[in-house]
Structures are given as C-alpha cells and as structure tokens.
Write an enzyme that holds these catalytic residues in place. Structure first.
Site, PDB file in Angstrom:
ATOM      1  N   LYS A  76     -20.531   6.642  22.434  1.00 15.56           N
ATOM      2  CA  LYS A  76     -20.300   6.853  21.007  1.00 15.56           C
ATOM      3  C   LYS A  76     -20.062   5.518  20.337  1.00 15.56           C
ATOM      4  CE  LYS A  76     -19.877  10.416  18.192  1.00 15.56           C
ATOM      5  NZ  LYS A  76     -20.378  11.796  18.365  1.00 15.56           N
ATOM      6  N   ASP A  90     -23.700  10.688  13.123  1.00 12.94           N
ATOM      7  CA  ASP A  90     -22.459  11.461  13.204  1.00 12.94           C
ATOM      8  C   ASP A  90     -21.915  11.428  11.771  1.00 12.94           C
ATOM      9  OD1 ASP A  90     -20.562  12.597  15.504  1.00 12.94           O
ATOM     10  OD2 ASP A  90     -19.237  11.655  14.058  1.00 12.94           O
TER      11      ASP A  90
HETATM   12  N1  GLU Z   1     -23.022  13.001  16.861  1.00  9.40           N
HETATM   13  C1  GLU Z   1     -23.577  14.173  17.484  1.00  9.40           C
HETATM   14  C2  GLU Z   1     -22.585  14.730  18.482  1.00  9.40           C
HETATM   15  O1  GLU Z   1     -21.394  14.664  18.260  1.00  9.40           O
HETATM   16  C3  GLU Z   1     -24.987  13.954  18.000  1.00  9.40           C
HETATM   17  C4  GLU Z   1     -25.170  12.869  19.008  1.00  9.40           C
HETATM   18  C5  GLU Z   1     -26.640  12.572  19.349  1.00  9.40           C
HETATM   19  O2  GLU Z   1     -27.534  13.237  18.857  1.00  9.40           O
HETATM   20  O3  GLU Z   1     -26.831  11.655  20.142  1.00  9.40           O
HETATM   21  O4  GLU Z   1     -22.930  15.291  19.474  1.00  9.40           O
END
Ligand code: GLU
Length: 449
Positions: A129, A169
């Site tokens: 992340k 996100d």
């Molecule tokens: N931010 C999204 C999550 O919390 C998607 C992450 C992504 O597609 O890599 O899963």
C-alpha cells in the site's frame, strides 16, 4: 475483545513495541492474530520459523519527500509512502491513498489487510500500500497533476509490473492514475501497462474496474443473504460515503432491488424519502467534485442534509460502510442492531471498530469483513494485469462475470473455513484464516527470506 492465544501474545507484544503509536496497524494485526489461535492449535507447523512474525513485518518500507509547486508559485512539501508488505504470492499489489490523515501506521494497516485480501482472491498478487498526506480537496487540476508527477518521480524506481503494482484508493481515481502512468512512462521510456491498475479505458484500463469494489461488496452480501434465503429485494440499505466504492455499491444494491435510504461524506449525510437518486450523487461527486450537502439543495423536497448525528442513525436492514476506517463505532452498531439491521458488509477497509464488530457478532448480525467483501476491486485489478499481459481487452460482461465468480468463491471459502474451524457464520474468522493459510503455505515453500 476476543482473547489472543497465549502462543501468539508475544508476537502482538513485539508488534506493539516495534511500531509504537501506529494504532490502526495494531488494530489490524490484533484482529488477525485473534483468529489464528485456532490455526496454530490445529497446525503448529504454521508457527515455526517465525512465520507469523515475518508476516507482521513489512518486506520493505519506503518514505520520501514530495515537493510540488502550488498555483500561487509556493513550494509545498508532503510525505510519500509505499509499504511493500508481502510478495509471497506475487508482486506487491495495493492502492495509493491521498488524504491528510495518511501516516505510516495507516499505510501499514492497509498494507497488512491487503496481504490477506489479495490472497483470498486466489489470484497471484502480494500485498502493499502507498500514499501521501497530500490533501487533494480544493486543489486545481494542474496542482493535482504536478503532485502526481512529483510523487511518481520517486516512486517509479520502486515499482514495476513484476515488482509492485499500485492502484487507486481514497483520493486517487482515474485522473490521478493517468497522471502517474504518464510520468512513469516518461521516466522509464517504457509502455509498461501492467505497472498500475485502475487506468482509463483509453490507455489500457479494464472495463468494470471502476465499478468493481462496490459491485463486489454487494455481490458478497447478496450471496451471504441468499444462503439464508434472503435478498436485497425490498430492503432499506444505508451506504456510508459517496466516493467510488459507495457509488457503485449503491448502483448494484439498486440493481438487486434494494432501496438506498442514505449516504454521506465527511461533512454529513443525506436522506431522501424517494430513495437516494444515484445519478445526482454521481453528478455531484464524479463531475462537479462537490460536497454531498449539494444533494439536498439540488434535489429539494423529500431530501435532507444532516450534519449532526450519524448516517447509522437511519433505520435500515443492510448497512454497507464504504467511507473509511473506524467510521462505525460500538454506539453506531448498537443503534443499527436496535433498528433491526440483519447484515453488514464492509466496502471500506476496517470501517467498523473492534467494539462495533463484537456488537454485531453478539447480536448474530451477518457480518462481512472488508478484507473479504471489498476484495472485488483488487481482484479486478489483477484481471486488468491479465489483460495487459496478454495485450487484450475484455468486454464489460466478461469482466463482471469473472468478478461475480471470484466474489462467490471468496464468500464460500470464508464460510467453509469458518465451519471447518468450528465457528460457523463467523466470516471474520473464515477470512483471516483462509487468507493466512494461503500466504503461509507459499512462505513456507520459499524458505526463510
Ligand atoms: N485500494 C483498493 C483496496 O483497498 C484496491 C487496490 C488495488 O486495486 O490494487 O483494495
């Protein structure tokens, strides 16, 4: 709070000591460790070679300065992060969050959750992340572009389609991914489509990616209800938030025959006697980029905007918290239970506090934890990577079909795992154990690394 197995207690103590002050990260680790007692009791080998300790320690943490120039010509400084948490199952994968509340602890909690979520999809993606404490609110399009370019100027050396694949996100959507992809392409001189997901359809994005998190969460809850011979049909649903996840949750709830009675943003919430008008929410949030208070002003009679109290005060049978972490407290949970809620599906990451989760558990409310229920977004990101790798582009129906199938599998895996470990209907336990076992198997096979 559930008790942690005594074998796992020292692991939590060490996480608390080593990551002082990172409360959201502590919360996320504690919740997973609470579920793992039953696993180590059944399979003591999973606790060998410090495997659980290794899962709790990110493989790599990158923190960097992001300087940029605002429209008045002033130099601004933000802090950028990327936590590459676990790559046992595939390249690190997870979104980037731009929000003033972002700090290392928040990114670590999100990265940690992402490991198990991504494992549950059954697709070859590790967990990571990133983000920044940059506040996009009120920033011009040019400022957003300059910020994204500066953020990518550092990030580009750490990512790649086989290394780490960021996506969106909170605060990062199609526009920001476009600016970041443009800058990555320029810096590397490579058209490496699979380095980012959530791209626009004009340059390698996947159909249904934008809709995927909200649609996926709704598919999950629908499946959970269906197993009890229930459904969304005729149900009142409260969806908190009004960003990407909330909007496409509402869209699917409506398609399944539910009525959305309220939604919100960080300023307050709106109710509408006629049911929330989704086209109007889309216009306000996706086109005008304005506050949800505009809804009541534009809609007029029947619609109300409230700043006092909580969106969870609105009576409903299904609650879909889709805004942000810890947005639904123990008190909110008790109000929901008193008002007759039967199911809760977390569209956001960790939106219910631990106290709220135990209130739902005691009241036997069906509860779908975020790492299972909201996995549709990242699953569709993995489908975007597949399309990019094969230089192909699938139809909306084909992609949504895969998404629905994946969500059904995640649901069934969680339900079966909970059953197998002696806690039927406990989706929290099922999700944590099933996700952990997949990662643990791979980590064991790869040796101590
Ligand atoms: N931010 C999204 C999550 O919390 C998607 C992450 C992504 O597609 O890599 O899963």
């Amino acid at each position: 709070m559930t008790k942690i197995d005594e074998k796992l207690e020292p692991i939590l103590d060490e996480v608390l000591r080593r990551n002082a002050g990172e409360t959201e990260f502590h919360q996320a680790v504690r919740e997973v460790l609470e579920s793992l007692g039953r696993v180590v009791a059944k399979h003591p080998d999973y606790a060998e070679n410090a495997l659980i300790e290794r899962i709790c320690e990110p493989e790599r943490q990158i923190i960097f300065r992001v300087p940029w120039i605002d429209d008045e010509g002033r130099v601004r400084i933000n802090r950028g992060f990327r936590v590459q948490f676990n790559s046992a199952l595939g390249p690190y994968k997870g979104g980037i969050r731009f929000h003033p509340s972002v700090n290392l602890g928040i990114i670590k909690f999100l990265g940690f959750e992402q490991i198990f979520k991504n494992a549950l999809t059954g697709l070859p993606i590790g967990g990571g992340k990133g983000g920044s404490d940059f506040n996009p609110r009120g920033r011009s399009d040019r400022e957003i572009m300059r910020f994204c370019q500066s953020y990518m100027l550092e990030l580009h050396r750490h990512i790649g389609e086989h290394t780490d694949v960021p996506a969106g996100d909170i605060g990062v959507g199609g526009r920001e991914i476009g600016y970041m992809f443009g800058q990555y392409k320029r810096l590397t001189n490579r058209y490496e489509a699979g380095v980012l997901t959530g791209k626009g359809l004009s340059y390698g994005g996947s159909r249904a990616r934008k809709e995927a998190t909200g649609y996926g969460a709704t598919y999950f809850v629908q499946r959970m209800l269906e197993k009890r011979r229930l459904g969304f049909e005729g149900k009142r649903v409260v969806v908190s938030g009004s960003g990407n996840v909330a909007i496409y949750t509402m869209e699917k709830v409506l398609a399944f025959g539910g009525t959305v009675v309220a939604c919100s943003d960080s300023g307050g919430y709106v109710t509408d006697e006629a049911g929330i008008d989704l086209d109007l929410v889309k216009e306000i949030k996706e086109v005008r980029r304005e506050r949800i208070s505009e809804y009541a002003r534009l809609k007029g009679s029947g619609a109300h905007y409230l700043e006092k109290g909580s969106v969870w005060d609105v009576p409903c049978e299904v609650a879909m918290p889709s805004a942000t972490q810890n947005e639904l407290s123990g008190k909110d949970a008790r109000v929901l239970v008193e008002n007759g809620v039967i199911a809760v599906g977390e569209g956001a990451n960790m939106p219910c506090t631990p106290e709220a989760v135990s209130v739902f558990r005691e009241a036997k409310v069906l509860f779908a934890p975020g790492k299972a229920a909201n996995a549709g977004g990242v699953a569709t990101s993995a489908l975007e990577m597949q399309q990019n790798a094969s230089r192909d582009s699938w139809t909306f129906e084909q992609t949504e079909g895969r998404l629905a199938e994946i969500m059904g599998n995640i649901h069934d895996t969680c339900a079966e795992t909970a059953e197998e470990y002696g806690a039927p209907d406990d989706y929290v336990l099922g999700a944590n154990i099933a996700g952990f076992v997949r990662v643990a198997e791979a980590m064991r096979a790869l040796g101590v690394i």
